[in-house]
Design a protein around this motif. Structure first.
Motif, mmCIF file in Angstrom:
data_model
loop_
_atom_site.group_PDB
_atom_site.id
_atom_site.type_symbol
_atom_site.label_atom_id
_atom_site.label_comp_id
_atom_site.label_asym_id
_atom_site.label_seq_id
_atom_site.Cartn_x
_atom_site.Cartn_y
_atom_site.Cartn_z
ATOM 1 N N ARG A 1 0.831 -1.202 0.000
ATOM 2 C CA ARG A 1 0.000 0.000 0.000
ATOM 3 C C ARG A 1 0.869 1.258 0.000
ATOM 4 N NH1 ARG A 1 -5.252 -1.410 1.146
ATOM 5 N NH2 ARG A 1 -5.527 -3.548 1.923
ATOM 6 N N MET A 2 0.651 2.087 -1.003
ATOM 7 C CA MET A 2 1.412 3.322 -1.143
ATOM 8 C C MET A 2 1.045 4.306 -0.036
ATOM 9 S SD MET A 2 1.283 6.053 -4.292
ATOM 10 C CE MET A 2 -0.041 7.026 -3.562
ATOM 11 N N ARG A 3 2.059 5.020 0.444
ATOM 12 C CA ARG A 3 1.835 6.108 1.393
ATOM 13 C C ARG A 3 2.266 7.427 0.765
ATOM 14 N NH1 ARG A 3 3.779 5.053 7.496
ATOM 15 N NH2 ARG A 3 5.809 4.634 6.531
ATOM 16 N N LEU A 4 1.788 8.509 1.339
ATOM 17 C CA LEU A 4 2.157 9.854 0.890
ATOM 18 C C LEU A 4 3.094 10.486 1.905
ATOM 19 C CD1 LEU A 4 -1.284 11.236 -0.359
ATOM 20 C CD2 LEU A 4 0.610 10.420 -1.763
ATOM 21 N N LEU B 1 -9.670 20.549 1.385
ATOM 22 C CA LEU B 1 -9.173 19.731 0.290
ATOM 23 C C LEU B 1 -8.649 18.425 0.874
ATOM 24 C CD1 LEU B 1 -8.840 20.044 -2.812
ATOM 25 C CD2 LEU B 1 -6.480 20.750 -2.377
ATOM 26 N N CYS B 2 -8.962 17.328 0.199
ATOM 27 C CA CYS B 2 -8.544 16.000 0.636
ATOM 28 C C CYS B 2 -7.602 15.408 -0.409
ATOM 29 C CB CYS B 2 -9.765 15.088 0.835
ATOM 30 S SG CYS B 2 -9.359 13.371 1.240
ATOM 31 N N ILE B 3 -6.386 15.081 0.016
ATOM 32 C CA ILE B 3 -5.410 14.420 -0.848
ATOM 33 C C ILE B 3 -5.242 13.006 -0.309
ATOM 34 C CG2 ILE B 3 -3.122 14.535 -1.887
ATOM 35 C CD1 ILE B 3 -4.854 16.975 -2.477
ATOM 36 N N ALA B 4 -5.696 12.018 -1.076
ATOM 37 C CA ALA B 4 -5.779 10.647 -0.569
ATOM 38 C C ALA B 4 -5.000 9.681 -1.445
ATOM 39 C CB ALA B 4 -7.238 10.195 -0.470
ATOM 40 N N THR B 5 -4.648 8.555 -0.841
ATOM 41 C CA THR B 5 -4.067 7.442 -1.581
ATOM 42 C C THR B 5 -5.190 6.526 -2.080
ATOM 43 O OG1 THR B 5 -3.900 6.079 0.409
ATOM 44 C CG2 THR B 5 -2.040 7.529 -0.099
ATOM 45 N N ALA B 6 -4.810 5.496 -2.823
ATOM 46 C CA ALA B 6 -5.815 4.526 -3.260
ATOM 47 C C ALA B 6 -6.399 3.790 -2.055
ATOM 48 C CB ALA B 6 -5.188 3.527 -4.233
ATOM 49 N N ASP C 1 -3.937 -1.385 -5.328
ATOM 50 C CA ASP C 1 -2.705 -1.607 -6.084
ATOM 51 C C ASP C 1 -2.364 -0.439 -7.008
ATOM 52 O OD1 ASP C 1 -2.158 -4.002 -4.926
ATOM 53 O OD2 ASP C 1 -3.025 -5.235 -6.522
ATOM 54 N N MET C 2 -3.283 0.492 -7.186
ATOM 55 C CA MET C 2 -3.038 1.629 -8.075
ATOM 56 C C MET C 2 -2.101 2.634 -7.414
ATOM 57 S SD MET C 2 -6.791 2.385 -9.737
ATOM 58 C CE MET C 2 -6.101 3.722 -10.718
ATOM 59 N N GLN C 3 -1.089 3.053 -8.158
ATOM 60 C CA GLN C 3 -0.166 4.089 -7.692
ATOM 61 C C GLN C 3 -0.705 5.446 -8.168
ATOM 62 O OE1 GLN C 3 2.811 3.358 -5.806
ATOM 63 N NE2 GLN C 3 1.675 1.436 -5.657
ATOM 64 N N CYS C 4 -1.585 6.021 -7.374
ATOM 65 C CA CYS C 4 -2.255 7.250 -7.781
ATOM 66 C C CYS C 4 -2.520 8.126 -6.563
ATOM 67 C CB CYS C 4 -3.563 6.950 -8.514
ATOM 68 S SG CYS C 4 -4.773 6.064 -7.496
ATOM 69 N N THR C 5 -2.858 9.369 -6.840
ATOM 70 C CA THR C 5 -3.207 10.332 -5.799
ATOM 71 C C THR C 5 -4.571 10.919 -6.116
ATOM 72 O OG1 THR C 5 -0.863 10.884 -5.535
ATOM 73 C CG2 THR C 5 -2.463 12.398 -4.569
ATOM 74 N N LEU C 6 -5.469 10.917 -5.164
ATOM 75 C CA LEU C 6 -6.816 11.444 -5.354
ATOM 76 C C LEU C 6 -6.893 12.845 -4.769
ATOM 77 C CD1 LEU C 6 -7.085 8.157 -4.931
ATOM 78 C CD2 LEU C 6 -9.532 8.674 -4.924
#
Length: 494
Positions: A179-182, A309-314, A332-337
């Motif tokens: 799981r990706m973290r920011l 504003l909400c900056i979230a991981t998958a 599993d997606m490497q993205c930023t919401l």
């Protein structure tokens, strides 16, 4: 020469045998040298104290790898003086408790994250997020057992903890989710009282600091005594000056005032957080909406006028971001919401950005009030006018074990926990005998809703009270003072 070569040959042979043994252990099961396990238990739930004791006893006294006591188990330090856990009685029964049962504190997790080889969480999603907060660098793999409220991230039931851990130690449980973290660094606006005078006199040096200019020979001589922290401070200051100048020209009419603001602007890093779910920047207790400047890499994206504003991981797409109208994203997606919270416009829609984009959120000087920032719901800080945060992908992801595989666990949680697209099945025009029973089975065909009996193990030595007062809890959460970290130290790689 023969006698001189013999020790080397013996050493090489020993190394080959050792490597072969380690390879066999890694292919067949758990590496026996990884013998330190951390157990993190949900606070304010007395029945979990007995489950923690039961789990620790099984881990310590179940023979494995040719050892009578194969594991060293760390439990919450608050349990040392708990009457339910009864640590002193355990020592009197068996002296192995004293050597194989130790106690962890937040400071220990902050300073020695490599000490632990496995983390077992007893609780829900909040317990997993708390674990991520404790480990702000390397995170040991986590096997989460569902003993909380929702359990979206915890696919394992405590009723079968022995079977699941046996499968892990035997090598049969190998499916994991990475799981990706920011990584979020907070930059504070630094005011120089002498800068205004210098700017008005035109004595300020207009050198533009970039990554290339810092590493060049002439600039290296000027900054040879500066640390990496100072270099990154100069780079971030220069970037913000450039962005501030481009965006402020539209709104500031006085060019002299604009040049003065840009010339005197500087910023310093304050602290870095690694978050698993989301970063929230909002208006806090103020009745006015937030005004924020949103940047993506080198581009000014928009001016945010909203509650926040909400900056979230998958992984965090099913949490705050979902409540604010964001989309669902596979873990599993490497993205930023990027999800606005109650925006004061009809056209501000959520965005799904690649994880390679660096996001900056700046509180402009023209904002009426300060903003507030939270990291996975914790460590709320104030962002004053001129402050900003920089969000990138963290180099420290969180590895969690999956009961089947990542996709199956995620879709099962979406269906059972969030009741995704769950409605009564439409009736057919033709009604035949037995349709009611078939329809009842079809309604639950794709939903594996956990029942309360499945989630909570049965214990005969504990009578749960309906209303537990706060003073009766024997495992309370760690206070903010106990969770406080040392002063911020910026790494060489950002």
């Amino acid at each position: 020469n023969v006698y001189q070569d013999f020790p080397n040959k013996q050493t090489n042979s020993f190394r080959r045998n050792k490597n072969q043994q380690m390879a066999v252990e890694q292919s067949n099961g758990w590496n026996s040298s990884k013998n330190t396990i951390l157990v993190i238990t949900k606070a304010r739930d007395n029945k979990l104290i007995l489950f923690t004791q039961q789990l620790a006893e099984w881990l310590i006294f179940t023979p494995r790898y040719g050892k009578a006591n194969p594991f060293t188990v760390y439990v919450d330090a608050h349990l040392k003086h708990s009457s339910l856990f009864d640590y002193q009685s355990l020592i009197q029964k068996n002296i192995a408790w004293e050597s194989n049962l130790l106690f962890w504190t937040p400071k220990l997790c902050y300073k020695q994250p490599e000490l632990f080889h496995l983390i077992i969480t007893l609780g829900g999603d909040g317990t997993i997020l708390f674990t991520s907060t404790l480990f702000q660098s390397h995170v040991p793999p986590i096997i989460p057992f569902h003993l909380g409220s929702l359990g979206f991230l915890a696919p394992f039931l405590f009723t079968s903890y022995r079977e699941d851990l046996e499968a892990l130690f035997d090598g049969r449980l190998q499916n994991t989710a990475n799981r990706m973290r920011l990584s979020c660094t907070v930059y504070r606006y630094k005011h120089d009282p002498y800068c205004v005078t210098k700017a008005k006199r035109g004595a300020q040096d207009n050198t533009v600091w970039t990554h290339q200019s810092i590493t060049s020979d002439d600039k290296m001589n000027q900054t040879s005594e500066s640390s990496n922290l100072h270099k990154w401070e100069l780079m971030e200051t220069t970037w913000m000056r450039k962005a501030f100048k481009q965006s402020a020209k539209k709104y500031v009419k006085d060019e002299g005032l604009l040049d003065e603001k840009i010339t005197c602007y500087s910023t310093v890093p304050a602290q870095t957080f690694h978050v698993l779910n989301e970063i929230i920047v909002d208006r806090g207790p103020s009745s006015n909406m937030s005004m924020l400047e949103l940047f993506g890499d080198e581009r000014h994206l928009t001016t945010v006028q909203a509650d926040g504003l909400c900056i979230a991981t998958a992984t965090g797409s099913t949490a705050y971001s979902l409540s604010a109208g964001g989309t669902l994203a596979h873990p599993d997606m490497q993205c930023t919401l990027v999800t606005p919270i109650c925006p004061h416009t009809l056209s501000f829609r959520p965005m799904l950005l690649p994880s390679s984009i660096s996001i900056r959120i700046f509180v402009p000087f023209g904002s009426r009030h300060v903003s507030y920032c939270r990291f996975d719901g914790r460590n709320r800080i104030e962002l004053k006018q001129g402050d900003h945060i920089k969000i990138t992908v963290s180099p420290y992801p969180v590895k969690t074990y999956s009961s089947c595989d990542t996709s199956n666990d995620w879709f099962s949680s979406v269906q059972s926990c969030l009741l995704w697209n769950n409605r009564q099945r439409q009736k057919s025009f033709v009604v035949v005998e037995g349709d009611q029973m078939k329809q009842k089975k079809a309604e639950n065909m794709f939903a594996c809703i956990r029942t309360e009996e499945d989630n909570v193990p049965n214990t005969n030595n504990y009578d749960e009270e309906d209303n537990q007062q706060e003073q009766q809890y024997e495992l309370n959460p760690w206070s903010d003072e106990e969770l406080s970290r040392d002063e911020f130290k910026l790494e060489s790689k950002i």
